[in-house]
Design a protein around this motif. Structure first.
Motif, PDB file in Angstrom:
ATOM      1  N   ILE A 180      61.962  28.531  47.756  1.00 33.69           N
ATOM      2  CA  ILE A 180      60.556  28.719  47.388  1.00 33.69           C
ATOM      3  C   ILE A 180      59.902  29.732  48.321  1.00 33.69           C
ATOM      4  O   ILE A 180      60.136  29.708  49.535  1.00 33.69           O
ATOM      5  N   PHE A 181      59.070  30.576  47.750  1.00 34.91           N
ATOM      6  CA  PHE A 181      58.268  31.525  48.516  1.00 34.91           C
ATOM      7  C   PHE A 181      56.794  31.303  48.183  1.00 34.91           C
ATOM      8  O   PHE A 181      56.455  31.080  47.024  1.00 34.91           O
ATOM      9  N   GLU A 182      55.943  31.406  49.199  1.00 31.04           N
ATOM     10  CA  GLU A 182      54.506  31.329  48.958  1.00 31.04           C
ATOM     11  C   GLU A 182      53.929  32.728  48.819  1.00 31.04           C
ATOM     12  O   GLU A 182      54.218  33.618  49.619  1.00 31.04           O
ATOM     13  N   VAL A 183      53.104  32.899  47.804  1.00 29.27           N
ATOM     14  CA  VAL A 183      52.315  34.112  47.634  1.00 29.27           C
ATOM     15  C   VAL A 183      51.036  33.871  48.426  1.00 29.27           C
ATOM     16  O   VAL A 183      50.338  32.877  48.210  1.00 29.27           O
ATOM     17  N   SER A 184      50.744  34.756  49.364  1.00 28.98           N
ATOM     18  CA  SER A 184      49.627  34.521  50.280  1.00 28.98           C
ATOM     19  C   SER A 184      48.877  35.822  50.543  1.00 28.98           C
ATOM     20  O   SER A 184      49.371  36.907  50.235  1.00 28.98           O
ATOM     21  N   ASN A 185      47.712  35.678  51.111  1.00 29.90           N
ATOM     22  CA  ASN A 185      46.883  36.834  51.524  1.00 29.90           C
ATOM     23  C   ASN A 185      46.630  37.809  50.383  1.00 29.90           C
ATOM     24  O   ASN A 185      46.620  39.016  50.582  1.00 29.90           O
ATOM     25  N   PHE A 186      46.418  37.277  49.189  1.00 28.04           N
ATOM     26  CA  PHE A 186      46.150  38.121  48.033  1.00 28.04           C
ATOM     27  C   PHE A 186      44.692  38.558  48.066  1.00 28.04           C
ATOM     28  O   PHE A 186      43.786  37.734  48.137  1.00 28.04           O
ATOM     29  N   ALA A 187      44.476  39.848  48.026  1.00 32.29           N
ATOM     30  CA  ALA A 187      43.116  40.386  48.009  1.00 32.29           C
ATOM     31  C   ALA A 187      43.095  41.667  47.184  1.00 32.29           C
ATOM     32  O   ALA A 187      44.039  42.456  47.215  1.00 32.29           O
ATOM     33  N   MET A 188      42.006  41.834  46.456  1.00 31.34           N
ATOM     34  CA  MET A 188      41.794  43.049  45.680  1.00 31.34           C
ATOM     35  C   MET A 188      40.519  43.705  46.171  1.00 31.34           C
ATOM     36  O   MET A 188      39.663  43.041  46.769  1.00 31.34           O
ATOM     37  N   SER A 189      40.378  44.990  45.880  1.00 33.07           N
ATOM     38  CA  SER A 189      39.153  45.677  46.272  1.00 33.07           C
ATOM     39  C   SER A 189      37.959  45.032  45.577  1.00 33.07           C
ATOM     40  O   SER A 189      38.100  44.399  44.527  1.00 33.07           O
ATOM     41  N   LYS A 190      36.803  45.189  46.161  1.00 30.99           N
ATOM     42  CA  LYS A 190      35.600  44.534  45.641  1.00 30.99           C
ATOM     43  C   LYS A 190      35.347  44.859  44.172  1.00 30.99           C
ATOM     44  O   LYS A 190      34.924  44.010  43.409  1.00 30.99           O
ATOM     45  N   LYS A 191      35.633  46.048  43.747  1.00 28.41           N
ATOM     46  CA  LYS A 191      35.390  46.427  42.349  1.00 28.41           C
ATOM     47  C   LYS A 191      36.344  45.724  41.382  1.00 28.41           C
ATOM     48  O   LYS A 191      36.104  45.677  40.195  1.00 28.41           O
ATOM     49  N   ASP A 192      37.437  45.149  41.902  1.00 31.71           N
ATOM     50  CA  ASP A 192      38.415  44.476  41.050  1.00 31.71           C
ATOM     51  C   ASP A 192      38.391  42.963  41.256  1.00 31.71           C
ATOM     52  O   ASP A 192      39.409  42.300  41.130  1.00 31.71           O
ATOM     53  N   THR A 193      37.234  42.402  41.538  1.00 33.11           N
ATOM     54  CA  THR A 193      37.156  40.974  41.825  1.00 33.11           C
ATOM     55  C   THR A 193      37.401  40.136  40.588  1.00 33.11           C
ATOM     56  O   THR A 193      37.308  40.606  39.459  1.00 33.11           O
ATOM     57  N   PHE A 194      37.691  38.848  40.821  1.00 35.22           N
ATOM     58  CA  PHE A 194      37.952  37.924  39.723  1.00 35.22           C
ATOM     59  C   PHE A 194      36.726  37.724  38.844  1.00 35.22           C
ATOM     60  O   PHE A 194      36.852  37.292  37.723  1.00 35.22           O
ATOM     61  N   SER A 195      35.538  38.024  39.343  1.00 33.98           N
ATOM     62  CA  SER A 195      34.346  37.836  38.531  1.00 33.98           C
ATOM     63  C   SER A 195      34.255  38.892  37.429  1.00 33.98           C
ATOM     64  O   SER A 195      33.437  38.782  36.540  1.00 33.98           O
ATOM     65  N   GLN A 196      35.095  39.908  37.508  1.00 33.34           N
ATOM     66  CA  GLN A 196      35.089  40.973  36.516  1.00 33.34           C
ATOM     67  C   GLN A 196      36.476  41.084  35.889  1.00 33.34           C
ATOM     68  O   GLN A 196      37.229  41.991  36.195  1.00 33.34           O
ATOM     69  N   LEU A 197      36.821  40.159  35.029  1.00 33.60           N
ATOM     70  CA  LEU A 197      38.134  40.192  34.391  1.00 33.60           C
ATOM     71  C   LEU A 197      38.145  41.256  33.307  1.00 33.60           C
ATOM     72  O   LEU A 197      37.884  40.994  32.147  1.00 33.60           O
ATOM     73  N   THR A 198      38.439  42.466  33.727  1.00 31.75           N
ATOM     74  CA  THR A 198      38.548  43.587  32.799  1.00 31.75           C
ATOM     75  C   THR A 198      40.023  43.865  32.569  1.00 31.75           C
ATOM     76  O   THR A 198      40.871  43.464  33.371  1.00 31.75           O
ATOM     77  N   PRO A 199      40.360  44.569  31.517  1.00 30.08           N
ATOM     78  CA  PRO A 199      41.764  44.937  31.316  1.00 30.08           C
ATOM     79  C   PRO A 199      42.343  45.696  32.516  1.00 30.08           C
ATOM     80  O   PRO A 199      43.491  45.500  32.883  1.00 30.08           O
ATOM     81  N   GLU A 200      41.528  46.522  33.148  1.00 29.35           N
ATOM     82  CA  GLU A 200      41.991  47.295  34.301  1.00 29.35           C
ATOM     83  C   GLU A 200      42.272  46.393  35.506  1.00 29.35           C
ATOM     84  O   GLU A 200      43.274  46.558  36.193  1.00 29.35           O
ATOM     85  N   SER A 201      41.381  45.422  35.775  1.00 28.46           N
ATOM     86  CA  SER A 201      41.599  44.551  36.933  1.00 28.46           C
ATOM     87  C   SER A 201      42.784  43.620  36.694  1.00 28.46           C
ATOM     88  O   SER A 201      43.561  43.345  37.609  1.00 28.46           O
ATOM     89  N   ILE A 202      42.951  43.156  35.456  1.00 28.01           N
ATOM     90  CA  ILE A 202      44.107  42.314  35.140  1.00 28.01           C
ATOM     91  C   ILE A 202      45.386  43.126  35.290  1.00 28.01           C
ATOM     92  O   ILE A 202      46.356  42.673  35.893  1.00 28.01           O
ATOM     93  N   ARG A 203      45.402  44.336  34.786  1.00 30.43           N
ATOM     94  CA  ARG A 203      46.607  45.184  34.885  1.00 30.43           C
ATOM     95  C   ARG A 203      46.914  45.517  36.342  1.00 30.43           C
ATOM     96  O   ARG A 203      48.078  45.498  36.754  1.00 30.43           O
ATOM     97  N   GLY A 204      45.901  45.810  37.138  1.00 31.91           N
ATOM     98  CA  GLY A 204      46.127  46.084  38.554  1.00 31.91           C
ATOM     99  C   GLY A 204      46.752  44.895  39.258  1.00 31.91           C
ATOM    100  O   GLY A 204      47.681  45.039  40.064  1.00 31.91           O
ATOM    101  N   THR A 205      46.271  43.711  38.940  1.00 32.19           N
ATOM    102  CA  THR A 205      46.818  42.501  39.528  1.00 32.19           C
ATOM    103  C   THR A 205      48.241  42.261  39.042  1.00 32.19           C
ATOM    104  O   THR A 205      49.113  41.873  39.818  1.00 32.19           O
ATOM    105  N   GLN A 206      48.491  42.503  37.773  1.00 30.26           N
ATOM    106  CA  GLN A 206      49.844  42.340  37.242  1.00 30.26           C
ATOM    107  C   GLN A 206      50.817  43.260  37.986  1.00 30.26           C
ATOM    108  O   GLN A 206      51.929  42.844  38.312  1.00 30.26           O
ATOM    109  N   LEU A 207      50.411  44.486  38.260  1.00 30.64           N
ATOM    110  CA  LEU A 207      51.290  45.412  38.969  1.00 30.64           C
ATOM    111  C   LEU A 207      51.554  44.943  40.394  1.00 30.64           C
ATOM    112  O   LEU A 207      52.684  45.053  40.890  1.00 30.64           O
ATOM    113  N   LEU A 208      50.544  44.391  41.054  1.00 31.04           N
ATOM    114  CA  LEU A 208      50.717  43.857  42.397  1.00 31.04           C
ATOM    115  C   LEU A 208      51.683  42.674  42.367  1.00 31.04           C
ATOM    116  O   LEU A 208      52.611  42.580  43.167  1.00 31.04           O
TER     117      LEU A 208
END
Length: 130
Positions: A34-62
């Motif tokens: 098992i591995f823990e995914v930790s210290n996940f952070a996105m730039s302020k413009k890509d926050t979870f409060s703005q679930l846009t196709p671009e922010s979801i895709r950026g997170t998917q790539l990460l």
């Protein structure tokens, strides 16, 4: 964005273990590595409060990079502790709950433990919408 991957190597080896050690121990029978995914952070413009196709895709790539690294390390599962208000987002990535909501004292906020089965058939497609 940034993200870390930490291998679970026994009691106290991953941050999530401070709250969910028993639950992690229970997972080891099914998921020995098992591995823990930790210290996940996105730039302020890509926050979870703005679930846009671009922010979801950026997170998917990460997360794609994390998943590829986990597969290279022969991981069986990824775990992560999140604020429950973000669960719907992580469900889009294919994570499932494995622990009850608890207060995480380090940030004085609620947390819930999630699991991603690396070897689950179709998991790669779930992660990337392919």
């Amino acid at each position: 964005g940034t993200i870390s991957l930490i291998e679970h190597q026994g009691k106290g080896s991953v941050p999530l273990g401070t709250l969910y050690e028993q639950e992690l121990d229970n997972l080891l029978t099914t998921y020995p590595k098992i591995f823990e995914v930790s210290n996940f952070a996105m730039s302020k413009k890509d926050t979870f409060s703005q679930l846009t196709p671009e922010s979801i895709r950026g997170t998917q790539l990460l997360f794609k990079a994390v998943l590829e690294e986990a597969k290279n390390a022969c991981a069986d599962a990824l775990v992560i502790a999140i604020n429950p208000k973000h669960f719907s987002f992580y469900r889009l990535l294919g994570f499932e709950k494995f622990g009850e909501e608890k207060i995480y004292p380090f940030v004085n906020a609620p947390a819930v433990a999630l699991l991603y089965d690396v070897n689950k058939k179709g998991s790669y497609n779930t992660f990337f919408g392919a």
